[in-house]
Scaffold this motif. Structure first.
Motif, short mmCIF file in Angstrom:
data_model
loop_
_atom_site.label_atom_id
_atom_site.label_comp_id
_atom_site.label_asym_id
_atom_site.label_seq_id
_atom_site.Cartn_x
_atom_site.Cartn_y
_atom_site.Cartn_z
N LEU A 121 0.45 -7.68 -7.75
CA LEU A 121 1.19 -6.58 -7.14
C LEU A 121 2.36 -7.15 -6.35
CD1 LEU A 121 -0.64 -5.21 -4.00
CD2 LEU A 121 -1.11 -7.42 -4.98
N PHE A 122 3.28 -6.27 -5.98
CA PHE A 122 4.41 -6.74 -5.20
C PHE A 122 3.97 -7.05 -3.77
CE2 PHE A 122 6.57 -4.21 -8.48
CZ PHE A 122 7.46 -5.17 -8.94
N PRO A 123 4.44 -8.17 -3.21
CA PRO A 123 4.12 -8.48 -1.81
C PRO A 123 4.56 -7.36 -0.88
CG PRO A 123 5.08 -10.39 -2.90
CD PRO A 123 5.25 -9.23 -3.85
N GLY A 124 3.84 -7.21 0.23
CA GLY A 124 4.07 -6.08 1.13
C GLY A 124 5.49 -5.93 1.61
N LEU A 125 6.20 -7.04 1.87
CA LEU A 125 7.57 -6.95 2.37
C LEU A 125 8.52 -6.37 1.34
CD1 LEU A 125 8.06 -10.25 4.42
CD2 LEU A 125 7.70 -7.94 5.29
N ASN A 181 2.47 -3.34 -14.21
CA ASN A 181 1.19 -2.76 -13.75
C ASN A 181 1.36 -2.11 -12.39
OD1 ASN A 181 -0.11 -3.74 -16.02
ND2 ASN A 181 -0.72 -5.64 -15.03
N ALA A 182 0.71 -0.99 -12.19
CA ALA A 182 0.77 -0.30 -10.90
C ALA A 182 -0.39 0.67 -10.78
CB ALA A 182 2.09 0.44 -10.74
N LEU A 183 -0.72 0.99 -9.54
CA LEU A 183 -1.75 1.99 -9.29
C LEU A 183 -1.18 3.40 -9.37
CD1 LEU A 183 -3.55 0.27 -6.27
CD2 LEU A 183 -4.41 0.48 -8.60
N GLY A 184 0.15 3.51 -9.25
CA GLY A 184 0.79 4.82 -9.24
C GLY A 184 1.38 5.20 -10.59
N ASN A 185 2.32 6.16 -10.55
CA ASN A 185 2.90 6.66 -11.78
C ASN A 185 4.23 5.97 -12.09
OD1 ASN A 185 4.87 7.89 -10.12
ND2 ASN A 185 3.62 9.75 -9.93
N ALA A 186 4.85 6.39 -13.20
CA ALA A 186 6.08 5.75 -13.65
C ALA A 186 7.22 5.92 -12.65
CB ALA A 186 6.48 6.32 -15.02
N ASP A 187 7.30 7.09 -12.02
CA ASP A 187 8.39 7.32 -11.06
C ASP A 187 8.27 6.37 -9.87
OD1 ASP A 187 9.46 9.32 -12.61
OD2 ASP A 187 8.46 10.95 -11.52
N THR A 188 7.06 6.20 -9.35
CA THR A 188 6.86 5.29 -8.22
C THR A 188 7.19 3.85 -8.61
OG1 THR A 188 5.11 6.71 -7.32
CG2 THR A 188 5.18 4.44 -6.55
N GLN A 189 6.79 3.46 -9.82
CA GLN A 189 7.06 2.10 -10.27
C GLN A 189 8.56 1.88 -10.50
OE1 GLN A 189 5.01 -0.19 -10.06
NE2 GLN A 189 5.43 -1.85 -11.50
#
Length: 281
Positions: A121-125, A181-189
């Motif tokens: 996942l992307f780092p928090g910053l 990869n993401a936990l959210g949807n395409a718009d969020t990614q």
């Protein structure tokens, strides 16, 4: 304290055990005499003095009292807490997620050189509000009892001010899978990837993407942060590991350098990110 395989934790535990053993020797006591004075079985003294068992604060109080050195109790208990702080199981951080986010802020504020690698996942910053919310909501479902996700998201986003304050340098590495990869949807990614491109344009921020390919020289490892040359934090499934031993910090620095050599940066990284954005529509 739960056992950890980290040599930093083991070394710190051994240092504390050595101090307690020397204290016993200076008092002219052997293990059996100390055990009798404390009301323990002799095997407990042996386990503590050889670092096989980490003493409790009450154990240290009894040990110092038996050795006639109550004046050292506070110092040794402080050493114990330092050992305990190296390895923290997630459930020991509290029922919610806000406090762990806020607790890391002082470390971020004093650090001038950040290096972070993430395989998943992307780092928090680097995270947007929406991406952070998806990540912490997933964490909350797995680990937390209290639902304070909104406050935790706000704390993480507030911490991102270090990206634009002071004289700091940042180097981020992510595996290509993180882009897709993401936990959210395409718009969020898509929003997250666009945000990544804007941050990568900052002169003090380096973003590298390690392409998915055969014949890699190094397979993905656990995600980690390096703070200056002083500390490494590793988030594992079972807990949060803090490493300060120079040899271990150097190992992670070497690993980061190897992974950075495998990554694409600059225009090639931006092109890879843009190509993934196109697939999201």
């Amino acid at each position: 304290m739960p056992l950890s395989g980290s040599s930093s934790v083991q070394q710190a535990r051994k240092v504390l055990a050595d101090r307690l053993r020397e204290l016993c020797k200076d008092a002219g006591l052997d293990g059996k005499s100390l055990a009798h004075a404390c009301g323990w079985h002799p095997s407990k003294v042996s386990r503590i003095s050889t670092a096989k068992t980490t003493p409790s604060a009450d154990d240290i109080r009894a040990w110092c009292g038996a050795c006639g050195r109550d004046d050292l109790t506070a110092d040794l208990i402080a050493s114990l807490h330092a050992v305990e702080g190296m390895w923290v199981e997630w459930h020991r951080m509290g029922a919610g997620l806000r406090r762990p986010q806020e607790a890391r802020l002082p470390l971020y504020e004093k650090t001038r050189w950040f290096r972070a690698y993430s395989p998943g996942l992307f780092p928090g910053l680097l995270q947007t509000y929406g991406y952070t919310e998806d990540v912490l909501r997933g964490v909350q479902r797995r680990r937390a009892v209290v639902d304070d996700v909104a406050d935790a998201v706000a704390a993480r986003i507030e911490r991102q001010r270090v990206l634009r304050e002071g004289q700091r340098c940042f180097a981020f590495l992510v595996e290509e899978a993180v882009l897709r990869n993401a936990l959210g949807n395409a718009d969020t990614q898509a929003e997250q990837l666009d945000h990544l491109l804007s941050l990568a344009a900052l002169p003090h921020v380096s973003v590298g993407v390690i392409p998915a390919r055969l014949g890699r020289s190094r397979m993905p490892v656990e995600g980690f942060w390096i703070f200056d040359k002083a500390q490494v934090n590793v988030e594992l499934v079972s807990g949060y590991l803090t490493l300060t031993q120079p040899s271990e910090v150097a190992m992670y620095a070497d690993t980061f350098a190897t992974l950075a050599d495998m990554a694409v940066h600059g225009a090639k990284a931006r092109a890879l990110i843009a190509s993934v954005m196109e697939t999201l529509g």
